[in-house]
Design an enzyme around this catalytic site. Structure first.
Site, mmCIF file in Angstrom:
data_model
loop_
_atom_site.group_PDB
_atom_site.id
_atom_site.type_symbol
_atom_site.label_atom_id
_atom_site.label_comp_id
_atom_site.label_asym_id
_atom_site.label_seq_id
_atom_site.Cartn_x
_atom_site.Cartn_y
_atom_site.Cartn_z
ATOM 1 N N PHE A 1 -19.019 2.258 -2.616
ATOM 2 C CA PHE A 1 -20.322 2.417 -3.403
ATOM 3 C C PHE A 1 -21.354 2.658 -2.510
ATOM 4 O O PHE A 1 -22.335 3.310 -2.990
ATOM 5 C CB PHE A 1 -20.243 1.478 -4.579
ATOM 6 C CG PHE A 1 -21.429 1.962 -5.618
ATOM 7 C CD1 PHE A 1 -21.092 3.174 -6.257
ATOM 8 C CD2 PHE A 1 -22.070 0.866 -6.415
ATOM 9 C CE1 PHE A 1 -22.212 3.633 -7.108
ATOM 10 C CE2 PHE A 1 -22.736 1.243 -7.325
ATOM 11 C CZ PHE A 1 -22.882 2.661 -7.780
ATOM 12 N N TYR B 1 0.716 -0.979 0.038
ATOM 13 C CA TYR B 1 0.081 -0.150 0.131
ATOM 14 C C TYR B 1 1.052 1.403 0.025
ATOM 15 O O TYR B 1 1.818 1.689 1.002
ATOM 16 C CB TYR B 1 -0.999 0.132 1.317
ATOM 17 C CG TYR B 1 -1.864 -1.093 1.353
ATOM 18 C CD1 TYR B 1 -2.260 -1.860 0.570
ATOM 19 C CD2 TYR B 1 -2.397 -1.259 2.590
ATOM 20 C CE1 TYR B 1 -3.100 -2.964 0.293
ATOM 21 C CE2 TYR B 1 -3.758 -2.341 2.727
ATOM 22 C CZ TYR B 1 -4.028 -3.147 1.432
ATOM 23 O OH TYR B 1 -4.764 -4.013 1.665
ATOM 24 N N LEU C 1 -18.137 -1.784 2.660
ATOM 25 C CA LEU C 1 -18.947 -0.791 2.103
ATOM 26 C C LEU C 1 -18.927 -0.820 0.480
ATOM 27 O O LEU C 1 -19.121 0.265 -0.149
ATOM 28 C CB LEU C 1 -18.672 0.739 2.499
ATOM 29 C CG LEU C 1 -18.645 1.091 3.764
ATOM 30 C CD1 LEU C 1 -18.150 2.239 4.449
ATOM 31 C CD2 LEU C 1 -20.115 0.814 4.637
ATOM 32 N N GLY C 2 -18.393 -1.847 -0.049
ATOM 33 C CA GLY C 2 -18.578 -2.120 -1.468
ATOM 34 C C GLY C 2 -17.442 -1.110 -2.203
ATOM 35 O O GLY C 2 -17.757 -0.568 -3.287
ATOM 36 N N SER D 1 -13.403 -3.991 2.395
ATOM 37 C CA SER D 1 -14.563 -3.486 1.632
ATOM 38 C C SER D 1 -15.956 -3.740 1.747
ATOM 39 O O SER D 1 -16.667 -4.118 1.077
ATOM 40 C CB SER D 1 -14.103 -3.927 0.146
ATOM 41 O OG SER D 1 -12.819 -3.572 -0.217
#
Length: 323
Positions: free
Chosen positions: A207, A54, A203-204, A201
């Site tokens: 999105f 990262y 929260l998609g 992820s």
């Protein structure tokens, strides 16, 4: 702050994904990110997630090491190795060879400014190295005191079982949200082995926050431009589905992010979501999801919405190809 257990490791019921603080989701602000990490600690959120890939040159680990200076004992820190990048950020491949494991841990410890890592993951399986060899090397790190617990990321049930015969696996990290549910096939194995699931992820990829209304909302250097769920007709269909999540949120007087996180949290006490943000406001919103109580009719509606999602997130191909 509620606590949950990942195997033998106790962490806050929600963690903080730190990837976007350094790369991938557009512009970054190091000072803002450090303030957010400090705020998380003040709120009792102690579980921070990073990886050596990262940020170019491991800059995300360096940032977190700086932020935790003087507060390291209050934090549970997780990081990952295995995805190899060059000095320009290009992905060179996956490396699970034991000698690489020993090299990667020392570099991560140096960047973090610490002498141990609480939870160390193999980021992705190396198709050219048996997982037993990689986990065997990770086990040596535990014996040397450089790592407290071992985790795996983005593997299936068979690999998890094989790895567990070499050393106890504390957690599997996998993408998990109400519209990315493939890991549910692995959950029985996770629970049989006494592991926990760390949901990235949740929260998609942002999105499900409802904040993304147009493809053009993504910066030119935002990795999400490359995922099929955010492209063409898929984007429009999924945007309509998010509007249904927003309606559930309004009925419960919460935000769509909180609905999405509350759903993940309800899937088991052995699941810890790690939504990523560099903003204190979003952090507070996410943490408050721990207080959200969804009704049975809400869960039925959410399952119906999730079944209509189109497009795919494939961390083993889409993500690496986008880098």
């Amino acid at each position: 702050m509620e606590k949950r257990r990942l195997g033998q490791l106790e962490v806050s019921a929600m963690g903080l994904g730190c990837m976007g603080m350094s790369e991938f989701y557009g512009a970054t602000d190091e000072k803002q990110s450090i303030r957010t990490i400090h705020k998380a600690l003040d709120l009792g959120l102690n579980f921070f997630d990073s990886a050596d890939m990262y940020g170019v040159g491991g800059s995300n680990e360096s940032l977190i090491g700086h932020a935790l200076r003087g507060r390291r004992s209050h934090a549970i820190f997780a990081t990952k190795f295995g995805v190899v990048r060059d000095s320009q950020g290009n992905v060179l491949g996956i490396n699970g060879h034991p000698q690489y494991v020993f090299k990667a841990i020392d570099e991560s410890l140096r960047r973090l400014g610490t002498d141990y890592i609480d939870l160390y993951y193999q980021h992705m399986p190396d198709p050219n190295v048996p997982i037993e060899e990689t986990v065997g090397a990770m086990s040596e790190l535990v014996k040397k005191g450089k790592v407290r617990y071992i985790g795996l990321s983005n593997v299936g049930a068979e690999a998890l079982i094989r790895a567990s015969k070499i050393h106890p696996i504390t957690a599997l990290q996998a993408e998990y949200s109400l519209w990315s549910r493939e890991v549910e096939q692995v959950l029985p194995t996770i629970r049989e082995l006494g592991c926990g699931l760390v949901a990235y992820s949740p929260l998609g990829k942002g999105f499900l926050t409802g904040a993304i209304k147009r493809y053009e909302d993504f910066a030119d250097n935002d990795i999400r431009r490359h995922f099929t769920r955010f492209q063409g007709d898929h984007f429009k269909i999924n945007l309509d589905l998010v509007s249904e999540i927003e309606e559930i949120a309004r009925e419960n007087q919460v935000t769509s992010s909180q609905v999405a996180l509350a759903w993940v949290l309800l899937q088991g006490k052995d699941i810890v979501p790690i939504p990523g943000t560099s903003k204190e406001k979003r952090l507070m919103e996410n943490v408050n999801a721990l207080q959200v109580q969804l009704k049975l009719e809400d869960l039925i509606k959410i399952d119906n919405i999730a079944s209509q999602i189109v497009g795919d997130f494939d961390v083993s191909s889409d993500t690496l190809e986008a880098l």
